[in-house]
Scaffold this active site. Structure first.
Site, PDB file in Angstrom:
ATOM      1  N   GLY A 138       0.836  -1.189   0.000  1.00 30.87           N
ATOM      2  CA  GLY A 138       0.000   0.000   0.000  1.00 30.87           C
ATOM      3  C   GLY A 138       0.870   1.238   0.000  1.00 30.87           C
ATOM      4  N   GLN A 195       2.986  10.067   1.099  1.00 32.70           N
ATOM      5  CA  GLN A 195       4.291   9.392   1.034  1.00 32.70           C
ATOM      6  C   GLN A 195       5.043   9.749  -0.247  1.00 32.70           C
ATOM      7  OE1 GLN A 195       2.454   5.381   2.121  1.00 32.70           O
ATOM      8  NE2 GLN A 195       4.462   5.262   3.111  1.00 32.70           N
ATOM      9  N   CYS A 201       6.475  -0.026   6.819  1.00 32.83           N
ATOM     10  CA  CYS A 201       5.990   1.159   6.101  1.00 32.83           C
ATOM     11  C   CYS A 201       7.104   1.631   5.180  1.00 32.83           C
ATOM     12  CB  CYS A 201       5.632   2.253   7.107  1.00 32.83           C
ATOM     13  SG  CYS A 201       5.053   3.783   6.344  1.00 32.83           S
ATOM     14  N   LEU A 202       6.756   1.963   3.949  1.00 36.95           N
ATOM     15  CA  LEU A 202       7.777   2.405   2.993  1.00 36.95           C
ATOM     16  C   LEU A 202       8.434   3.709   3.443  1.00 36.95           C
ATOM     17  CD1 LEU A 202       6.029   1.550  -0.401  1.00 36.95           C
ATOM     18  CD2 LEU A 202       7.746   0.226   0.845  1.00 36.95           C
ATOM     19  N   HIS A 230      -3.905   1.224   7.903  1.00 35.03           N
ATOM     20  CA  HIS A 230      -2.570   1.834   7.864  1.00 35.03           C
ATOM     21  C   HIS A 230      -2.519   2.959   6.823  1.00 35.03           C
ATOM     22  CE1 HIS A 230       2.025   1.326   7.865  1.00 35.03           C
ATOM     23  NE2 HIS A 230       1.801   2.140   6.845  1.00 35.03           N
ATOM     24  N   GLU A 231      -3.051   2.698   5.627  1.00 34.18           N
ATOM     25  CA  GLU A 231      -2.957   3.701   4.557  1.00 34.18           C
ATOM     26  C   GLU A 231      -3.891   4.881   4.803  1.00 34.18           C
ATOM     27  OE1 GLU A 231      -0.479   3.457   2.773  1.00 34.18           O
ATOM     28  OE2 GLU A 231      -0.052   1.351   3.128  1.00 34.18           O
ATOM     29  N   HIS A 281      -2.449   7.420   7.040  1.00 35.05           N
ATOM     30  CA  HIS A 281      -1.471   8.324   6.421  1.00 35.05           C
ATOM     31  C   HIS A 281      -2.115   9.608   5.920  1.00 35.05           C
ATOM     32  CE1 HIS A 281       2.457   6.414   6.300  1.00 35.05           C
ATOM     33  NE2 HIS A 281       1.987   5.293   5.798  1.00 35.05           N
TER      34      HIS A 281
HETATM   35 ZN    ZN Z   1       2.907   3.461   5.703  1.00 40.17          ZN
END
Ligand code: ZN
Length: 181
Positions: free
Chosen positions: A47, A52, A96-97, A139-140, A143
């Site tokens: 995701g 991000q 997480c990226l 999670h997304e 963000h």
């Molecule tokens: Zn993340």
């Protein structure tokens, strides 16, 4: 710029910002969706949220199936809203990226229902229970409200996580790396 350099890494104020709802699904938004999907696949993520990539709008992309036998199965969620979050809480090791190199234990409700527009402007509803999709949706969507996975940790856990993150960064961790030996 490569996909991995494109991804905003913590600490960065853009990861702590409430993002704006998308008013019109125009070419700019469609291009951003493609860039988000490209970067997500390039980084082996399941995701990615617009902030991000430094774009402070309410859009997330998710694909929890792409590494499996079913091939790519991307979802683009515009202005997503969690309308139900219940069920027994479950703890999952999340990565997480924007925090390359660490995995942290996060507790979340195990069942969610999410409503969002797709790229055609249709209102879609997604329901997930006890699976990666349920975790990934939460999670997304966090963000786009300026919340990251470490915000769910206790103060002590967060200090340990940020120390591990600093060490992973110093060791050269890149987006998509979830743990360091
Ligand atoms: Zn993340």
């Amino acid at each position: 710029m490569s996909a991995l350099e494109d991804i905003v890494r913590a600490p960065d104020g853009r990861l702590k910002t409430e993002c704006a709802p998308i008013e019109a699904i125009d070419e700019r938004i469609k291009r951003l969706a493609r860039r988000m999907l490209d970067d997500m696949y390039a980084a082996d993520g399941c995701g990615l949220a617009a902030p991000q990539l430094g774009e402070l709008v309410q859009m997330v992309v998710i694909d929890v199936d792409y590494s499996g036998p079913s091939g790519k199965n991307p979802y683009v969620l515009i202005n997503p809203k969690i309308v139900v979050a219940d069920g027994e809480e479950r703890e999952t090791g999340e990565g997480c990226l924007s925090f390359p190199g660490i995995t942290v234990p996060v507790r979340r409700p195990s069942h969610v229902v999410v409503q969002a527009l797709n790229l055609d402007g249709d209102l879609m509803q997604y329901e997930a229970r006890d699976n990666l999709m349920a975790v990934c949706l939460q999670h997304e969507i966090d963000h786009i409200h300026g919340v990251t996975m470490v915000d769910h940790l206790s103060a002590g856990q967060r200090i340990a996580a940020m120390r591990a993150y600093q060490e992973a960064t110093a060791a050269g961790a890149r987006p998509g790396d979830v743990s360091v030996d």
